[in-house]
Design an enzyme around this catalytic site. Structure first.
Site, PDB file in Angstrom:
ATOM      1  N   TYR A 161      18.399 -31.772 -10.277  1.00 57.51           N
ATOM      2  CA  TYR A 161      18.570 -33.174 -10.648  1.00 57.51           C
ATOM      3  C   TYR A 161      20.043 -33.454 -10.915  1.00 57.51           C
ATOM      4  CZ  TYR A 161      17.842 -31.516 -15.568  1.00 57.51           C
ATOM      5  OH  TYR A 161      17.884 -30.864 -16.779  1.00 57.51           O
ATOM      6  N   CYS A 162      20.437 -34.694 -10.655  1.00 63.38           N
ATOM      7  CA  CYS A 162      21.834 -35.131 -10.771  1.00 63.38           C
ATOM      8  C   CYS A 162      22.777 -34.165 -10.044  1.00 63.38           C
ATOM      9  CB  CYS A 162      22.236 -35.284 -12.233  1.00 63.38           C
ATOM     10  SG  CYS A 162      23.744 -36.266 -12.474  1.00 63.38           S
TER      11      CYS A 162
END
Length: 280
Positions: free
Chosen positions: A148-149
């Protein structure tokens, strides 16, 4: 001496520890605090500062996350899992904050010399490497696909991401922020975000390419180093590192004469977050 080394070796480091007090507060307060510090450090009203912060279950969303086709459904899912969604004022996508995640902000000034974006990232990378000598030669910075990110300064060991770095620039001040997954399960955090995106997209075609999360590419430092660190252990280490890097460390939270400016930035963050999360 390189610019990164010079930036780390300050004569005075201000240290603001919110790793305990922040748990009961909204993460919005942390983004206001970093804006305050950017202003103060950037305008020469405070020495370079390191701030540590921890928050209870929160998912910090990026601007693009707010544009998910079914963003309301996705946010409601987070709430049912016990996580509060907020929108941050720096770049990136959704990240998980909980009591096993230590956030560190390094706030520097560009008054005397400009600091380009890559140098800001390199400062934080070098600082994290100093915090974990047992991982010497193992911590790498490159994008971990499936995390994620994701970004070019994902921090990983053996291909598994444990941290991500972002930057906030304001009034000649730069806040370089990292989240360090110290305790718990990195893959469980990633699976929460995987479900968030699945619910938020629901097969719709989108202009922005949201990450397809693969939980197995994320882990905590305890998992990666076969360690039993607590967040508090690393905060103590951090203070020891600052002592080595400086002549003096000043432990100092927001001062009375800084409070009005802090309230200004706090209100701005609250108003912006309210607009971004509005269903209108």
């Amino acid at each position: 001496m390189s610019q990164v080394e010079m930036l780390l070796q300050q004569e005075i480091w201000r240290f603001w520890d919110q790793s305990l007090s922040g748990k009961s507060r909204s993460a919005l307060e942390s983004f206001a605090a970093d804006d305050l510090l950017c202003h103060l450090v950037g305008q020469g009203q405070s020495p370079a500062t390191v701030r540590t912060w921890v928050h209870h279950n929160t998912v910090v969303l990026g601007i693009q996350d707010h544009r998910l086709p079914f963003v309301d459904d996705a946010q409601e899912f987070l709430r049912t899992q016990g996580f509060a969604p907020i929108v941050r004022n720096s770049g990136g996508l959704a990240v998980v904050l909980d009591e096993g995640v230590l956030n560190i902000s390094i706030v520097l000034s560009e008054i005397e010399e400009s600091i380009d974006i890559s140098t800001g990232y390199d400062v934080m990378l070098a600082f994290v490497q100093l915090l974990f000598p047992e991982a010497e030669g193992k911590i790498e910075a490159y994008e971990i696909v499936g995390s994620y990110c994701p970004g070019s300064y994902d921090l990983s060991i053996n291909g598994k991401k444990f941290a991500g770095i972002s930057q906030r620039r304001l009034r000649q001040g730069i806040a370089v922020q990292v989240y360090l997954c110290i305790e718990g399960s990195g893959s469980e955090r990633a699976d929460l975000i995987r479900q968030f995106y699945e619910i938020g997209v629901q097969g719709e075609e989108t202009k922005f390419s949201y990450p397809v999360i693969q939980p197995e590419v994320m882990a905590s430092l305890n998992e990666l180093l076969h360690a039993t660190f607590t967040v508090e252990d690393i905060v103590i280490r951090l203070q020891q590192v600052l002592q080595i890097l400086s002549t003096r460390v000043v432990s100092q939270s927001v001062m009375r004469d800084e409070m009005d400016l802090y309230q200004f930035y706090m209100q701005r963050v609250i108003d912006r977050n309210k607009r971004m999360l509005s269903k209108e």
